[in-house]
Every structure is written in structure tokens, then in C-alpha cells.
Design a protein around this motif. Structure first.
Motif, short mmCIF file in Angstrom:
data_model
loop_
_atom_site.label_atom_id
_atom_site.label_comp_id
_atom_site.label_asym_id
_atom_site.label_seq_id
_atom_site.Cartn_x
_atom_site.Cartn_y
_atom_site.Cartn_z
N ARG A 123 0.81 -1.24 0.20
CA ARG A 123 0.07 0.11 -0.14
C ARG A 123 1.16 1.44 -0.16
O ARG A 123 0.54 2.14 -0.44
N SER A 124 1.54 1.06 0.72
CA SER A 124 2.80 2.75 0.84
C SER A 124 3.38 2.84 -0.84
O SER A 124 3.48 3.45 -1.20
N ALA A 126 2.61 2.04 -3.49
CA ALA A 126 1.30 2.27 -4.50
C ALA A 126 1.33 4.05 -4.14
O ALA A 126 1.23 5.01 -4.94
N ALA A 127 1.63 4.19 -2.92
CA ALA A 127 0.59 5.62 -2.63
C ALA A 127 2.37 6.42 -2.65
O ALA A 127 2.17 7.61 -2.74
#
Lengths: 242, 242
Positions: A123-124, A126-127
Motif C-alpha cells: 500500500r505504501s 503504491a501511495a
């Protein structure tokens, strides 16, 4: 189609996907709850089957996109989901094809075995705009990792690699994240592709990987606690290197 | 003393500490595994009781420091621990007295209900040199939060507050971390105490808290995923503000 028995053959087949070996054998996994199903759909990843006891707009979207919708009851949903109080719907998904390494910013996760940490790092990445490569560790497409990934798998799918040499041979500037003794984070030199290499929660990076990296990096820590959670340290390092 | 029955009154009393209400009533909690027990001891926090089936140096240290050691078997350890495969020893602890707010860098956690995120934020605060204050949210001294905290509770104990006004009235420069629309992270002005305010995983910060803060801050995100895990975002913000 409507199924109300937890011993139905299809329901049993879905339940077998709780096991990593079965996911690997079939190339399928489970996607639970509306947010993940919607993110997959938005990214063009259509579930094979959607189990629902509530129906609704999202389920209709899945059906229109080609998913088979199976109406069922709460008891069956609870038996196929991996959470105690599953959110409707629960979908069966073919794991999307793995992309190649094509980013100038790559974070290589080595032996990350905690599903929560693995999903959080995906997730990180991708962000923060880093492609994620995986060397060993937990199954990135397990329901738990998908949950922690919060949809990032569909926007920036992780890339499994089988050997660290693939990264070295691809010409990346390799940067090992180590707890202490490394340089502070630095701006990535223009025009150079960087691979930030992050090790496991419990053991850090294997020594042979640290020694085959170009640079070791450590986060400056001012407090009395000497280490951070692996997912947090990896994210801070990505952020700090821009 | 040796206890081998899972229905022993003392064992039952330990097991009741799995429940938040009982922890609150007694002011006690459970500490599981050698790393946490050792970190507590090193910080001068001595368990009341230590249950062990293996003994060893750490257990002797606990006894010398004043803990009562109860020899037991695997079955009892499994019944009192909150993990499926508990690590020896399992200790009962009086929750240490809460310190006051005394840091120039304070991170205020509002409604953080996920024990893993809460423990990880307490750990990151301790590593990055930020005192942690808690407004509502999960029990910071639950076994799960202690586990994610990895010992940080004993080095930098979190401070419960009952109202956000306590922070405002104490004269901190208040900075609300919001998903979008805020300023990028900035260096903390010299000589000014800062309170970074972080909201829950699912709902962010309540509007009245954001509007009573001096500044809103957002992390620049370059990827297609729009949000990060609350524990990661909080840690990056602490890191970025130095």
C-alpha cells in the motif's frame, strides 16, 4: 444461482482457497468486502464468482462485467470468508498476471512474512510511487495481505522475483535498509533507477544481500527505542528518498 | 510455587485480564514473551507475577527484582496467554503510572482503534523522539498493543488525555494530519512545542478537531493510491517534521 449449504461442492472449493497451497495450485484467491471488490473492478480486474446475501449496485456491476453472481446466506458467507464478521460480498478472483520491473523506483521486500506488514508495504509503495518486488516472504495475494493492501494490489501489483541477482543484473543502484551503521537517506541521483531493499521484521536482511548492495542506508533515530516496525521503516525510507 | 491446573483461582484471575474491563478494574495487564518482559525490567518495571515452564536467567532476574515466580506447564501458559503459541514467560504487570505531557514534540492519537496500528505508533513515537498522547481509541496496555509496541511502552509510556482542549490549552502549535488539502510537512519552528494530531484508520480526524488546530498538514503522495495506513502516515509525518 442460489446456494444455501456450507457443504455444497462450490462452497467447499472456495473455502479451500484459505490455504496457500490451494491458491497456488488454482491461481485463485479470495477478495472480501465491498472496498476491495470495487477497487479491483475499477482497475479492470473482474472476479470469477461473487457470493452475496445483500445484492446491490456493486454486485450488479460485477455481473455486468462478467462475474458469476451466487446468491447465498449469512452462514455460507461466514464459512467462505477468512474474517469472523465478513463484509458482503465475498469474491473469487484469478490472481492477475504479474507485471515486469519497469519503475525507476523499486522497493524490494525480502522475507517479509507478516501479512499485515507485507500488505502495508504494498500500500505504501503504491501511495509513494514505488514499484514493489518480492523475494520470498508471505503470499502477497492471501486474503490477509489483500486486506492490509487496501486495494493497492490492483493499482500497483507486486512483482515476485526468484533471486536477488535479478535486481543487481538489471542495473539498479541497490540500497540496503539496515537498522544502524548506514548512510542517512539521500536524494536519488537524476536518471538513475534505484532499488531500496527492505528485510524481514525479525531478522533484517541476509548478510549476502547487504554486501551485494551498492549502499547501506539507516534512518536517523533520536529516541531511546532502537528499531521501528519493518513496514514503517520501509515507508519512511521510500518517503525520505523522494 | 507450582500450579498445573487451568482452573486454579490465580490462573483464572490471570485469564480474566484478557478482557479490557478487567484490566481497567485491576490496573493490571499481561506481558507475553521474553523480549517484552526484559524491556520492562530494564526500564525498572517489575512484573507482579511471572508464569514460566522453562525458568532461566530472565525469570531469575524477575524474581531477584521482586516478582513472584509461578512454575507451571505448557497447558496453563497456553490458557493464560493471548497468543496461540505463547512464548515463555507470561507475566502479570501493574500498568505503570502515566507521565505528564513534557515533550516539545507530541503526537496526539485520536480514536486509533486497531491495536496493531496503536502499538506501531507508540513504537514509532519512541524511535523518532515524539511523546505519544492518546484521546480515546483502543486500550494502550492490552496484550496486542503491547506486542506491536515492542517494548516502547516502557521507554516512552503513552499519556491518556480526556479532552482535546488539554492540548490546545497547553499552548502547543497544533498540526492536524489530513489525507489531502493540507500543507506539506515543515520544519518545526525553533522553541515552539508542536502537537501532531493523527486520526483513525477509518474516519480520519473529527471535523471539530481539525478546525481547532492551527495548521493542517498532508503528505505529498505521488502514486495512484490515495491513502496510507494510519500508523505509516503518522510515522512519516513525525519523521518529516524532524
Amino acid at each position: 444461482m442460489r446456494i444455501e449449504s456450507t457443504t455444497n461442492q462450490r462452497v467447499k472449493a472456495v473455502r479451500r482457497l484459505h490455504r496457500g497451497r490451494e491458491r497456488h495450485r488454482t491461481g485463485r484467491t479470495l477478495l472480501e468486502g465491498p472496498k476491495l471488490v470495487e477497487t479491483a473492478l475499477d482497475a479492470g480486474v473482474v472476479p470469477v464468482e461473487v457470493y452475496t446475501d445483500a445484492g446491490g449496485e456493486l454486485v450488479r456491476r460485477c455481473e455486468a462485467a462478467g462475474a458469476q453472481v451466487i446468491e447465498t446466506d449469512r452462514k455460507v458467507l461466514e464459512s467462505i470468508a477468512t474474517t469472523v464478521e465478513p463484509q458482503d460480498p465475498v469474491a473469487v478472483l484469478e490472481v492477475p498476471e504479474q507485471p515486469g520491473l519497469d519503475s525507476e523506483r523499486l522497493v524490494v521486500l525480502v522475507d517479509i512474512s507478516d501479512p499485515g506488514n507485507l500488505g502495508t508495504l504494498i500500500r505504501s509503495g503504491a501511495a509513494l510511487g514505488w514499484q514493489v518486488a518480492l523475494l520470498r516472504g508471505a503470499d502477497p495475494w492471501s486474503p490477509k495481505v489483500l486486506r492490509s493492501g487496501a486495494g493497492a494490489h490492483f493499482i500497483a501489483p507486486p512483482v515476485p522475483i526468484s533471486n536477488f541477482d535479478e535486481i543487481v543484473d538489471a542495473g539498479y543502484l541497490t540500497v540496503a535498509l539496515v537498522v544502524s551503521g548506514g548512510k542517512p537517506p539521500f536524494d536519488i541521483p537524476e536518471g538513475r533507477a534505484v532499488a531500496l531493499v527492505v528485510g524481514s521484521e525479525s531478522h533484517g536482511l541476509p548478510e549476502h544481500i547487504v554486501s551485494s548492495c551498492d549502499i547501506a542506508l539507516s534512518l536517523p533515530m533520536v529516541g531511546a527505542v532502537e528499531s521501528m516496525n519493518a513496514a514503517v521503516a520501509g515507508a519512511i525510507a521510500m518517503f525520505a528518498m523522494g
